[in-house]
Design a protein around this motif. Structure first.
Motif, mmCIF file in Angstrom:
data_model
loop_
_atom_site.group_PDB
_atom_site.id
_atom_site.type_symbol
_atom_site.label_atom_id
_atom_site.label_comp_id
_atom_site.label_asym_id
_atom_site.label_seq_id
_atom_site.Cartn_x
_atom_site.Cartn_y
_atom_site.Cartn_z
ATOM 1 N N GLN A 42 37.968 38.164 28.247
ATOM 2 C CA GLN A 42 37.750 38.217 26.803
ATOM 3 C C GLN A 42 38.666 37.262 26.060
ATOM 4 O O GLN A 42 38.283 36.697 25.033
ATOM 5 C CB GLN A 42 37.979 39.657 26.317
ATOM 6 C CG GLN A 42 36.926 40.638 26.813
ATOM 7 C CD GLN A 42 37.299 42.088 26.523
ATOM 8 O OE1 GLN A 42 38.476 42.439 26.455
ATOM 9 N NE2 GLN A 42 36.304 42.937 26.351
ATOM 10 N N GLU A 43 39.867 37.061 26.587
ATOM 11 C CA GLU A 43 40.841 36.183 25.939
ATOM 12 C C GLU A 43 40.540 34.708 26.173
ATOM 13 O O GLU A 43 41.009 33.842 25.422
ATOM 14 C CB GLU A 43 42.248 36.486 26.447
ATOM 15 C CG GLU A 43 42.756 37.878 26.093
ATOM 16 C CD GLU A 43 43.990 38.281 26.879
ATOM 17 O OE1 GLU A 43 44.425 37.476 27.730
ATOM 18 O OE2 GLU A 43 44.503 39.390 26.665
ATOM 19 N N GLY A 48 39.211 31.502 21.970
ATOM 20 C CA GLY A 48 40.010 31.997 23.081
ATOM 21 C C GLY A 48 41.107 31.041 23.488
ATOM 22 O O GLY A 48 41.376 30.040 22.829
ATOM 23 N N CYS A 49 41.743 31.372 24.620
ATOM 24 C CA CYS A 49 42.922 30.653 25.074
ATOM 25 C C CYS A 49 42.714 30.202 26.516
ATOM 26 O O CYS A 49 42.572 31.031 27.415
ATOM 27 C CB CYS A 49 44.114 31.583 24.964
ATOM 28 S SG CYS A 49 45.694 30.749 24.887
ATOM 29 N N GLY A 50 42.699 28.884 26.743
ATOM 30 C CA GLY A 50 42.517 28.385 28.097
ATOM 31 C C GLY A 50 41.157 28.764 28.670
ATOM 32 O O GLY A 50 40.234 29.126 27.950
ATOM 33 N N TYR A 51 41.048 28.720 30.002
ATOM 34 C CA TYR A 51 39.810 29.168 30.645
ATOM 35 C C TYR A 51 40.159 29.983 31.875
ATOM 36 O O TYR A 51 41.263 29.895 32.408
ATOM 37 C CB TYR A 51 38.909 27.980 31.001
ATOM 38 C CG TYR A 51 39.366 27.108 32.145
ATOM 39 C CD1 TYR A 51 38.859 27.282 33.435
ATOM 40 C CD2 TYR A 51 40.302 26.082 31.947
ATOM 41 C CE1 TYR A 51 39.266 26.473 34.487
ATOM 42 C CE2 TYR A 51 40.713 25.273 32.989
ATOM 43 C CZ TYR A 51 40.187 25.464 34.255
ATOM 44 O OH TYR A 51 40.595 24.664 35.304
ATOM 45 N N ALA A 52 39.231 30.833 32.278
ATOM 46 C CA ALA A 52 39.437 31.708 33.423
ATOM 47 C C ALA A 52 38.408 31.383 34.499
ATOM 48 O O ALA A 52 37.291 30.964 34.205
ATOM 49 C CB ALA A 52 39.311 33.175 33.008
ATOM 50 N N VAL A 53 38.802 31.573 35.749
ATOM 51 C CA VAL A 53 37.889 31.401 36.881
ATOM 52 C C VAL A 53 37.757 32.748 37.581
ATOM 53 O O VAL A 53 38.757 33.368 37.960
ATOM 54 C CB VAL A 53 38.403 30.333 37.865
ATOM 55 C CG1 VAL A 53 37.495 30.261 39.092
ATOM 56 C CG2 VAL A 53 38.469 28.973 37.172
ATOM 57 N N PHE A 54 36.520 33.204 37.734
ATOM 58 C CA PHE A 54 36.215 34.509 38.307
ATOM 59 C C PHE A 54 35.630 34.309 39.707
ATOM 60 O O PHE A 54 34.594 33.678 39.874
ATOM 61 C CB PHE A 54 35.212 35.233 37.407
ATOM 62 C CG PHE A 54 34.828 36.603 37.869
ATOM 63 C CD1 PHE A 54 35.772 37.519 38.282
ATOM 64 C CD2 PHE A 54 33.498 36.994 37.853
ATOM 65 C CE1 PHE A 54 35.416 38.796 38.689
ATOM 66 C CE2 PHE A 54 33.122 38.268 38.255
ATOM 67 C CZ PHE A 54 34.087 39.171 38.676
ATOM 68 N N VAL A 55 36.327 34.849 40.713
ATOM 69 C CA VAL A 55 35.887 34.741 42.108
ATOM 70 C C VAL A 55 35.461 36.134 42.553
ATOM 71 O O VAL A 55 36.291 36.973 42.905
ATOM 72 C CB VAL A 55 37.016 34.202 43.015
ATOM 73 C CG1 VAL A 55 36.516 34.046 44.446
ATOM 74 C CG2 VAL A 55 37.546 32.875 42.492
#
Length: 209
Positions: A201-202, A95-102
């Motif tokens: 997903q990315e 994947g690309c970078g990271y995500a933060v889910f609030v």
């Protein structure tokens, strides 16, 4: 080639978006979608932009017609510029970078005030980091941190700081509507389940607060 038209009147997002993406992914380069709500217009326009296509929006009886076409002279448009803070992120097989889910307005299940303070601290810490998230995703009661009468100004300020550093901020439109606070959104872009899940997903990893 005749334009393929999808009648998405009466459909709420993300259904018009899913139908359009299915056709575009199948190679349809001359597509139009009829919709009757502004959220669908915004989401379809963003989809076309991400795919490097031209997008035109026309007012029609009962709503709007969103048309997709190939880029100028049959070529794809120039790729979107990548903010400097995220340009160094490596996209690999994971994947690309990271995500933060609030997805909540506080951290944890203990004392509520403690949880709200922890959330403010978490967003502040992210805004001060060198490696900022590629995406910050708000859903459910998490949207009340940055919209409506009960918002946390410190959270708003920290999320704006993340935006300036290149973090994409997506906010669930269904959630904003549920709480009746869409007009009070202070930062970020109104989005939908499809786009939010796509960012997860990315991403190379997803952190849930």
């Amino acid at each position: 080639m005749d334009t393929k038209i999808i009648d998405a009147f009466g459909m709420q997002c993300p259904k018009p978006l899913v139908l359009a993406k299915k056709e575009l992914d199948a190679g349809c380069n001359d597509l139009a979608v009829q919709v009757d709500n502004e959220t669908a217009v915004k989401n379809l326009t963003r989809l076309g932009t991400r795919k490097g296509m031209t997008v035109a929006v026309d007012v029609i009886e009962g709503g709007w017609l969103v048309s997709f076409g190939e880029g100028a002279a049959g070529q794809s448009q120039e790729p979107l510029s990548v903010p400097s803070s995220t340009a160094g992120q490596v996209c690999g097989s994971y994947g690309c970078g990271y995500a933060v889910f609030v997805n909540h307005d506080c951290v944890g299940d203990g004392d509520r005030q403690l949880g709200r303070n922890l959330m403010k601290m978490a967003l502040y810490t992210l805004s001060e980091a060198d490696d900022v998230p590629a995406s910050l995703l708000f859903m459910n009661s998490g949207v009340t941190l940055i919209a409506g009468p009960g918002l946390e100004q410190q959270c708003v300020d920290n999320v704006k700081a993340l935006e300036r550093k290149g973090t994409e901020v997506l906010v669930c439109g269904t959630c904003l509507n549920f709480y009746g606070i869409e007009e009070g959104l202070q930062v970020g872009e109104v989005s939908n389940m499809y786009d939010i899940l796509s960012r997860m997903q990315e991403a190379s990893k997803v952190i849930t607060l």
